[in-house]
Write an enzyme that holds these catalytic residues in place. Structure first.
Site: not given
Length: 705
Positions: A551, A523, A570, A371-373
């Site tokens: 996702k 993302t 996260d 995951d990006k953020t």
């Protein structure tokens, strides 16, 4: 049978403590068991020494004569019987438990060997046989087996010590701040949510909480595995057990007892050590099979020597040796010790293994989906560019923008203000006004100023000045958040803000690719933002503009390509994807270490920890296979030798020598597993030399709440 998972073995362990059936339950009183085995070994060693010294066989081998006196002929039988009763009891009771559980294994094999040796020795003393005196072999067998058993439990106890070490991180009490500002020392169980505690320099934080006053460098190595302290100030969270290294802070308690991060870590480590694995199941099946092989070999050995060769003494001797040497002590130790050690090694590096199967599967992973953020990026905005119109300079634009944004709580505003303060002092603004979704306005040095996004410009009839157009176009092409500074109704500058890529992300991607793993990012950001990050990090593939609830579909798509996928997120919006992946990895857990959807939790936010998991998985698997090969291969070679199949070549193996070789096999397995301790999984300093490039959110507008 594995050494600590079967009911039979646990009951066998209990025998050492006087038959307390509840004493050996997982990790309960493990230290007491280690101590009991230690005492039991030394006691039986003392009893064994006179048996060996006064053994006729040993005297003949070594060419000496032991002192003789009235009753000296009874030394070997008396002390040998004492060893059989005191030291052999644990194995006999463990063997009986295996019989009742219909789970034959190591304890039953040892019991058979002991009973045969003891029965033959008693028969010799009674005059029923000649030269079948096995007292010294029996005593040596029990003592050596106790030594191996003690060392095994000691080694596993050291791995389980990670739990005790975590518990010891908590202070004995806390310094609670009263409403009048005074403080009082209270026990940890007296703390409740909302209490404010004083944490002095050098002291440990007593409970999870939020800093409300003060600023300090906090040592979080016990949670993250990282050695450098982290600056924590008002609004930041701190975790129970961490240390304020240099200053005093006040912390409002947000979690106590079983709800703290430390308690969550303890549960994760304990669950990992108690969970089963495919490799351990394989070892259990191999040990059970070995029982039947050894039993068949023992019966065959006796029949051949007793009836075909016609030597009943040799028949008993070789049968005992077969039963002794076939004990799968090394085989039983092969898997549990590796798993326990790998759990301890990973915990030290801030890698918390919830599910051992997840750790085993990591060695087979083909693709890691990040995951990006908040994972590859920090999830925090950073000012990366400032442009000014003719007549203004960048420093002046930044200072004025920082003054206008000083009273705003928006993440973009905080990034601008932080950059402005770092560059120098900023003026004090008055008449601050937030325009939701558009920007902010304020009066600075008597002039009206504003900071806003493209929407603010359009609604107020402003155009982007030609001198700023090139920079703005470049920033927006990357998907950056672009804000404009207006002074006295005129656009005088522009600022670019982006979600900062973690410096460690480049190393993480490079290291994973070096291991042959495909690195993919997912993302919800716009495609141009995702592409910018992918180009910067050198990713293999990108899924962009994906909704959180979709996702897991990306994970399924990768799996449909026959790729084994590890999902890294996260744990907030990523739970479905984490659950669907072959291995789910929660990163940057902090106080959320007990996340249920992940099999592995990285306590820090460093994505390089994923590489550490793969390295540990591969190293652990190698050790398991090496130990299984040694444990099983040793028995395959040793059983024919013990059966006397090579007597014609002058190779004969006495029962005591069988015990020595068996214990040597156990030591080899234990030492091989201990080599895992040399594996350093903690990330090294960032080595990438590339510019600290950044990535941005999909929506560049300045949305002030």
């Amino acid at each position: 049978m594995s050494t600590h998972t079967s009911e039979a073995r646990e009951r066998g362990d209990d025998a050492a403590s006087g038959g307390d059936s509840g004493a050996h339950d997982g990790h309960h009183d493990h230290g007491d068991h280690v101590e009991r085995f230690r005492r039991l070994f030394w006691l039986n060693l003392l009893l064994t020494i006179p048996v060996v010294v006064w053994s006729q066989m040993i005297q003949e081998y070594l060419g000496y004569t032991a002192p003789t006196f009235t009753g000296s002929d009874w030394i070997a039988p008396v002390f040998g019987t004492a060893v059989f009763v005191i030291g052999g009891r644990i194995f006999l009771e463990g063997g009986w438990a295996e019989v009742k559980a219909r789970q034959p294994g190591m304890m039953l094999l040892i019991s058979l060997a002991l009973l045969v040796a003891f029965g033959a020795s008693l028969a010799t003393e009674a005059g029923w046989f000649e030269d079948l005196d096995f007292w010294w072999e029996l005593a040596a067998l029990v003592t050596i087996m106790l030594l191996g058993h003690w060392q095994e439990m000691k080694a596993i106890g050291q791995a389980q010590g990670a739990l005790a070490a975590l518990a010891e991180l908590l202070p004995d009490d806390a310094e609670r701040v009263a409403s009048d500002g005074s403080t009082e020392h209270v026990s940890l169980n007296e703390l409740v949510l909302g209490d404010v505690v004083l944490v002095r320099a050098g002291a440990r934080v007593p409970a999870d909480g939020e800093v409300v006053e003060g600023q300090a460098e906090v040592d979080e190595a016990m949670v993250t595995g990282e050695s450098r302290p982290v600056l924590r100030g008002p609004g930041d969270t701190v975790v129970a057990g961490t240390v304020s290294t240099d200053s005093t802070i006040r912390v409002r308690v947000t979690a106590v007892g079983e709800d703290t991060a430390l308690a969550g870590i303890q549960r994760l480590v304990e669950n990992a050590q108690q969970s089963h694995s495919r490799a351990q199941a394989l070892a259990d099946r191999a040990a059970a099979l070995l029982f039947y092989v050894a039993l068949a070999a023992g019966i065959t050995t006796y029949l051949v020597w007793a009836f075909l060769v016609g030597d009943p003494d040799a028949a008993v001797t070789h049968t005992v040796t077969v039963l002794v040497i076939a004990c799968p002590h090394a085989l039983g130790l092969a898997i549990p010790l590796v798993i326990s050690l790998s759990t301890a090694v990973s915990a030290k590096a801030g890698i918390l293994v919830k599910d051992r199967l997840a750790l085993e599967r990591m060695r087979e992973i083909d693709a890691v989906l990040f995951d990006k953020t908040g994972t590859l990026t920090k999830g925090e905005h950073l000012l990366v560019g400032v442009a000014a119109v003719d007549g203004w300079d960048e420093a002046r634009v930044l200072a004025l923008a920082g003054a206008v944004e000083a009273d705003s709580e928006h993440p973009l505003a905080r990034a601008i203000t932080a950059a402005a303060r770092e560059a120098g002092t900023i003026a004090r603004a008055q008449d601050f006004q937030a325009l939701t979704g558009r920007g902010v306005e304020a009066t600075v040095d008597g002039a009206q100023a504003a900071v806003g996004g493209p929407t603010y410009l359009r609604e107020n009839g402003h155009e982007v000045p030609q001198s700023l157009a090139a920079d703005v176009e470049t920033w927006q092409a990357r998907g950056a958040s672009v804000l404009f500074l207006l002074h006295a109704g005129t656009v005088v500058g522009a600022l670019s803000l982006e979600d900062e890529i973690r410096p460690e992300s480049r190393d993480a991607v490079r290291d994973l690719q070096a291991l042959g793993v495909r690195v993919v990012m997912i993302t919800g950001d716009a495609q141009q933002v995702a592409d910018a990050v992918a180009d910067d990090l050198g990713l293999d593939e990108v899924f962009a503009e994906v909704l959180p609830e979709d996702k897991d579909r990306a994970v399924a798509e990768l799996q449909a390509r026959k790729l084994r996928v590890a999902m890294v997120g996260d744990g907030v919006n990523d739970a479905p994807a984490l659950a669907r992946a072959d291995v789910g990895i929660a990163i940057g857990a902090g106080t959320d270490v007990a996340i249920e959807s992940a099999g592995v939790v990285l306590a820090s936010s460093d994505p390089r920890g994923v590489t550490g998991i793969i390295r540990l998985s591969r190293a652990s698997y190698r050790k398991m296979i090496q130990n299984l090969a040694w444990g099983a291969g040793y028995n395959i070679v040793a059983i024919p030798l013990a059966a006397g199949a090579f007597v014609w070549a002058g190779l004969d193996l006495a029962p005591a020598m069988g015990a020595v070789l068996m214990s040597a096999s156990t030591i080899v397995v234990a030492l091989n597993a201990q080599l895992l301790r040399r594996l350093d999984l903690r990330p090294q300093p960032v080595t990438s030399n590339a510019r600290p490039h950044t990535a941005a959110p999909a929506e560049p507008g300045h949305l002030d709440p």
